[in-house]
Design a protein around this motif. Sequence first.
Motif, PDB file in Angstrom:
ATOM      1  N   ASP A   6       6.089  19.716  59.037  1.00 26.56           N
ATOM      2  CA  ASP A   6       4.869  19.153  59.076  1.00 26.56           C
ATOM      3  C   ASP A   6       3.901  20.263  59.141  1.00 26.56           C
ATOM      4  O   ASP A   6       3.899  20.991  60.356  1.00 26.56           O
ATOM      5  CB  ASP A   6       4.862  18.043  59.945  1.00 26.56           C
ATOM      6  CG  ASP A   6       5.656  16.949  59.550  1.00 26.56           C
ATOM      7  OD1 ASP A   6       5.893  16.524  58.598  1.00 26.56           O
ATOM      8  OD2 ASP A   6       5.609  16.309  60.478  1.00 26.56           O
ATOM      9  N   ILE A   7       2.786  20.474  58.413  1.00 25.84           N
ATOM     10  CA  ILE A   7       1.780  21.456  58.618  1.00 25.84           C
ATOM     11  C   ILE A   7       0.743  20.765  59.397  1.00 25.84           C
ATOM     12  O   ILE A   7      -0.038  19.997  58.774  1.00 25.84           O
ATOM     13  CB  ILE A   7       1.268  22.151  57.521  1.00 25.84           C
ATOM     14  CG1 ILE A   7       2.386  22.732  56.496  1.00 25.84           C
ATOM     15  CG2 ILE A   7       0.148  23.221  57.641  1.00 25.84           C
ATOM     16  CD1 ILE A   7       2.200  22.532  55.052  1.00 25.84           C
ATOM     17  N   GLU A   8       0.409  21.160  60.699  1.00 27.02           N
ATOM     18  CA  GLU A   8      -0.484  20.471  61.471  1.00 27.02           C
ATOM     19  C   GLU A   8      -1.900  21.252  61.530  1.00 27.02           C
ATOM     20  O   GLU A   8      -3.006  20.701  61.579  1.00 27.02           O
ATOM     21  CB  GLU A   8       0.025  20.285  63.141  1.00 27.02           C
ATOM     22  CG  GLU A   8       0.953  19.208  63.087  1.00 27.02           C
ATOM     23  CD  GLU A   8       1.837  19.052  64.434  1.00 27.02           C
ATOM     24  OE1 GLU A   8       1.336  20.097  65.048  1.00 27.02           O
ATOM     25  OE2 GLU A   8       2.625  18.492  64.816  1.00 27.02           O
ATOM     26  N   THR A  55      -5.264  23.185  60.585  1.00 20.81           N
ATOM     27  CA  THR A  55      -6.258  22.989  59.677  1.00 20.81           C
ATOM     28  C   THR A  55      -6.350  24.200  58.658  1.00 20.81           C
ATOM     29  O   THR A  55      -5.931  25.343  59.282  1.00 20.81           O
ATOM     30  CB  THR A  55      -7.892  22.710  60.052  1.00 20.81           C
ATOM     31  OG1 THR A  55      -7.841  23.891  60.898  1.00 20.81           O
ATOM     32  CG2 THR A  55      -7.750  21.497  61.039  1.00 20.81           C
ATOM     33  N   PRO A  56      -6.933  24.058  57.455  1.00 19.38           N
ATOM     34  CA  PRO A  56      -7.216  25.264  56.660  1.00 19.38           C
ATOM     35  C   PRO A  56      -7.772  26.714  57.295  1.00 19.38           C
ATOM     36  O   PRO A  56      -7.423  27.658  57.405  1.00 19.38           O
ATOM     37  CB  PRO A  56      -8.102  25.096  55.616  1.00 19.38           C
ATOM     38  CG  PRO A  56      -7.583  23.606  55.258  1.00 19.38           C
ATOM     39  CD  PRO A  56      -7.416  23.212  56.749  1.00 19.38           C
ATOM     40  N   ARG A  89       3.624  25.959  50.712  1.00 23.07           N
ATOM     41  CA  ARG A  89       2.714  24.671  51.153  1.00 23.07           C
ATOM     42  C   ARG A  89       1.564  24.980  52.212  1.00 23.07           C
ATOM     43  O   ARG A  89       0.373  24.465  51.971  1.00 23.07           O
ATOM     44  CB  ARG A  89       3.484  23.466  51.817  1.00 23.07           C
ATOM     45  CG  ARG A  89       4.375  22.989  50.737  1.00 23.07           C
ATOM     46  CD  ARG A  89       3.194  21.796  50.781  1.00 23.07           C
ATOM     47  NE  ARG A  89       3.629  21.058  49.571  1.00 23.07           N
ATOM     48  CZ  ARG A  89       3.101  20.963  48.130  1.00 23.07           C
ATOM     49  NH1 ARG A  89       2.118  21.984  47.897  1.00 23.07           N
ATOM     50  NH2 ARG A  89       3.536  20.347  47.289  1.00 23.07           N
ATOM     51  N   ILE A  90       1.966  25.883  52.961  1.00 25.92           N
ATOM     52  CA  ILE A  90       0.739  26.362  53.873  1.00 25.92           C
ATOM     53  C   ILE A  90      -0.055  27.100  53.418  1.00 25.92           C
ATOM     54  O   ILE A  90      -1.368  26.773  53.518  1.00 25.92           O
ATOM     55  CB  ILE A  90       1.427  27.357  54.936  1.00 25.92           C
ATOM     56  CG1 ILE A  90       2.480  26.620  55.982  1.00 25.92           C
ATOM     57  CG2 ILE A  90       0.239  27.877  56.178  1.00 25.92           C
ATOM     58  CD1 ILE A  90       3.259  27.363  56.846  1.00 25.92           C
ATOM     59  N   ASN A 100      -1.016  26.878  50.012  1.00 26.79           N
ATOM     60  CA  ASN A 100      -1.782  25.520  49.334  1.00 26.79           C
ATOM     61  C   ASN A 100      -2.859  25.018  50.249  1.00 26.79           C
ATOM     62  O   ASN A 100      -3.800  24.632  49.895  1.00 26.79           O
ATOM     63  CB  ASN A 100      -0.780  24.579  48.996  1.00 26.79           C
ATOM     64  CG  ASN A 100      -0.095  25.320  47.455  1.00 26.79           C
ATOM     65  OD1 ASN A 100      -0.403  26.096  47.032  1.00 26.79           O
ATOM     66  ND2 ASN A 100       0.826  24.268  47.057  1.00 26.79           N
ATOM     67  N   LYS A 101      -2.378  24.692  51.346  1.00 28.35           N
ATOM     68  CA  LYS A 101      -3.380  23.812  52.151  1.00 28.35           C
ATOM     69  C   LYS A 101      -4.615  24.948  52.485  1.00 28.35           C
ATOM     70  O   LYS A 101      -5.696  24.338  52.627  1.00 28.35           O
ATOM     71  CB  LYS A 101      -2.393  23.376  53.511  1.00 28.35           C
ATOM     72  CG  LYS A 101      -3.382  22.545  54.611  1.00 28.35           C
ATOM     73  CD  LYS A 101      -2.542  21.940  55.510  1.00 28.35           C
ATOM     74  CE  LYS A 101      -3.233  21.008  56.338  1.00 28.35           C
ATOM     75  NZ  LYS A 101      -2.709  20.256  57.445  1.00 28.35           N
ATOM     76  N   GLY A 127      -6.793  24.916  49.680  1.00 23.21           N
ATOM     77  CA  GLY A 127      -7.273  23.521  49.289  1.00 23.21           C
ATOM     78  C   GLY A 127      -6.652  23.304  47.753  1.00 23.21           C
ATOM     79  O   GLY A 127      -7.459  22.751  47.116  1.00 23.21           O
ATOM     80  N   GLN A 146      -3.085  22.523  44.945  1.00 24.38           N
ATOM     81  CA  GLN A 146      -1.780  21.734  45.041  1.00 24.38           C
ATOM     82  C   GLN A 146      -0.665  22.353  44.535  1.00 24.38           C
ATOM     83  O   GLN A 146       0.640  22.221  44.437  1.00 24.38           O
ATOM     84  CB  GLN A 146      -1.892  20.349  44.293  1.00 24.38           C
ATOM     85  CG  GLN A 146      -2.922  19.222  45.173  1.00 24.38           C
ATOM     86  CD  GLN A 146      -2.391  19.145  46.302  1.00 24.38           C
ATOM     87  OE1 GLN A 146      -1.204  18.772  46.644  1.00 24.38           O
ATOM     88  NE2 GLN A 146      -3.260  19.086  47.365  1.00 24.38           N
ATOM     89  N   TYR A 195       9.693  18.839  47.411  1.00 25.17           N
ATOM     90  CA  TYR A 195       8.196  19.343  47.540  1.00 25.17           C
ATOM     91  C   TYR A 195       7.428  19.308  46.157  1.00 25.17           C
ATOM     92  O   TYR A 195       7.737  20.262  45.195  1.00 25.17           O
ATOM     93  CB  TYR A 195       8.096  20.894  48.048  1.00 25.17           C
ATOM     94  CG  TYR A 195       8.512  21.101  49.392  1.00 25.17           C
ATOM     95  CD1 TYR A 195       7.668  20.682  50.543  1.00 25.17           C
ATOM     96  CD2 TYR A 195      10.006  20.979  49.551  1.00 25.17           C
ATOM     97  CE1 TYR A 195       8.439  20.962  51.955  1.00 25.17           C
ATOM     98  CE2 TYR A 195      10.370  21.137  50.922  1.00 25.17           C
ATOM     99  CZ  TYR A 195       9.689  21.072  51.978  1.00 25.17           C
ATOM    100  OH  TYR A 195      10.095  21.285  53.204  1.00 25.17           O
TER     101      TYR A 195
END
Lengths: 439, 278
Positions: free
Chosen positions: A120-122, A124-125, A192-193, A195-196, A199, A201, A225
């Motif tokens: 889980d990526i907690e 924020t960007p 994924r990090i 990506n987050k 912003g 996908q 994923y």
Amino acid sequence: MNKIKTFKIGGIHPNKYKISSDIKISDAGLPETVIIPVRQHIGAPAKVLVQKGDKVKVGTLLADLDGVVSADVHSSVSGEVLKIEDQEVSNGYFEKMITIRVEGDEWEENIDRTPDIIRDIEATPEEIVQIIRASGIVGMGGAGFPTPIKVEIPEGKKADCVILNGIECEPYLTADDRLMQEYAEQIVIGARILNKALGIQKAVIAVDENKPAAIEALQKVTREYIGVNVQVCATKYPQGAEKQLIEAVTGREVPPGCLPIDVNCVVQNVGTAFAIYEAVQKHKPLFERIVTVSGDGVKHPQNFRVRVGTPASYLIDKVGKNGDIGKIIFGGPMMGLSGINIDAPVTKTTSGILLLRTENVVVPEVSPCIRCGTCVEVCPQGLEPFAITNFVRNGEYQEAKKIHVLDCIECGCCAYSCPARIPLLDYCKLAKYEIRKKK
Amino acid sequence: MTSLILFNVLILSMIAVIAAIVLYFTAKKFQVENNPLVDEIAAMLPQANCGACGSAGCQNFAEKCAAATADDFAGLYCPVGGQKVMSKIAERLGYKAQEKERTCAVLHCNGTCQNAPDKVQYIGLKSCRLASRVFVGNTGCPNGCLRMGDCVRNCPFGAIELNKVTGLPQVNPDKCTSCGACVRICPRGLFEIRPMGKNGVRVYVACNNTQKGAQARKNCKAACIGCMKCSKICPDVKVENNLSHIPTTISAEEFGEQLAANCPTGAIIFTGKKNEQN
């Protein structure tokens, strides 16, 4: 499996020599002292924060970034700072380095040393960019461009695709290959990090055809994923060059003088993605990396997990020399530079240390150009190295600029394939230096 | 047959006459007014177009001379033509030529093959400018001569050649015109234009290494170690950054021999007297 892609023009097929691709990553251990350069990246050297005699732990901040294009430097060992002075780097010049005597192996408390994978990526960007900056992460493919600059997109531009570069088209090197085989999921979470933070996908992990084990490992993981895909690329040098990779994966061509972000792409090395995963999920700054120690002058080629600052001679003693060593190369044999100082430290950008035997180090006999056009055929940037060479020989650098020598990516395809053994790449490099100097 | 030839000759001559008339009038109409003085001065100049005077070639320099007042003229100097040419131009213009000492380029390095032997072998394009970017040089000295001869190839007067024994570039003071091409090309900045001195008597520090003594000596026997002995002999000699610098203002005849003899590493070079005796 989707279609195998590649770039359109040029490229060569050097022998692969991937002798260490089946050898598991092993810990190199701790040397007696480490020498940590304050400049391991492109840009300004970091400002030293510690003093002689200070006690540091693994992960302690040693030097703070100075300006935008710069990166933090962290301690890779625990111990006492012995001295802060100019020391010899691999090419023989002197740069400021921090020497630390190793005492035990005590890590900073907040670093998560458990082997569990945190999915889980907690953060924020904004926090992600902050952590990447504070962890001193730089591009680990070789150039060492500070990563935070790539992750923060300039105004008016947008990214729609993250490309992770797992090509490793240089002969001998297997560091990224092993990383993908053993830490596939961590790399995917790293994507994924990214990506987050950006912003978006979509993420593509590009791997070349000759790494079936890595492709399999990644494909197994990416099923869970959505949005992260594995793209198989043809085995061709320089497939791993940023512009060539973008062209292969997306079909977009990066215009001269532009950056990947101008065609809406962000390219990161898989090693960098792994470092981002460790920084964001495990709070571990960048102080170790995977280094391939290989070459025909090595008895037991290895993929080591090495603390930054470990002297190359320490790693060479571990693998054992085989025969008379004529040349030591830091990086890959195509783009890496041969070093003259065997005690030079491993930095964040050292992807490999290669030892070549004396009998295999050939001094080429240069003969006149026969206008065969091989250099033009193999140039992945579509340049004319023979013409550039002629201009440089006559000192006409502005003419060389007109035929786009500044777009040269210094891959060395031209010099590699020249039947007359003309050091074409050297001429191109000289032209680039001279043009940049005159500006 | 004859008429055909005649006809052809006639036609061609007519074309020639018409073209000549047209050209004559066009040349008159579009003639550019040239200052004859400029051409005259330009003819006196060496026409090397080296740019050493700071102008864009000899023509430009001649224009500057022709337009100069007496005060301006004092600031103009052609280092290639030297005193001879300048006094000639001054005579033509009716000014007084400024007295200037002859100068030549000197190399601030004594890292010969004997003093600083090669530690590694460089494979690739033999260019100092490229080599100095990728590594420290075969000798290991980060400030010294790379002995690959970019200066030799770029000297417009052929005054520099690589000495086969020492490996270093050697300046021929007779051919050197102080144009400064070597100063600009050397990536290590080893060349300096210094006064030639009477009978070629010069004294200078042939080293550019700013490392500490022990480190500098590791790579080169003739490195300046910043021991300050020279500054004790002549207080005008400044030692900064572990490197001595002998200013051109001190008298080479007076101090030169003593300075060179007392330098423990032989980094100070004294020339002239010996040649005179020979």
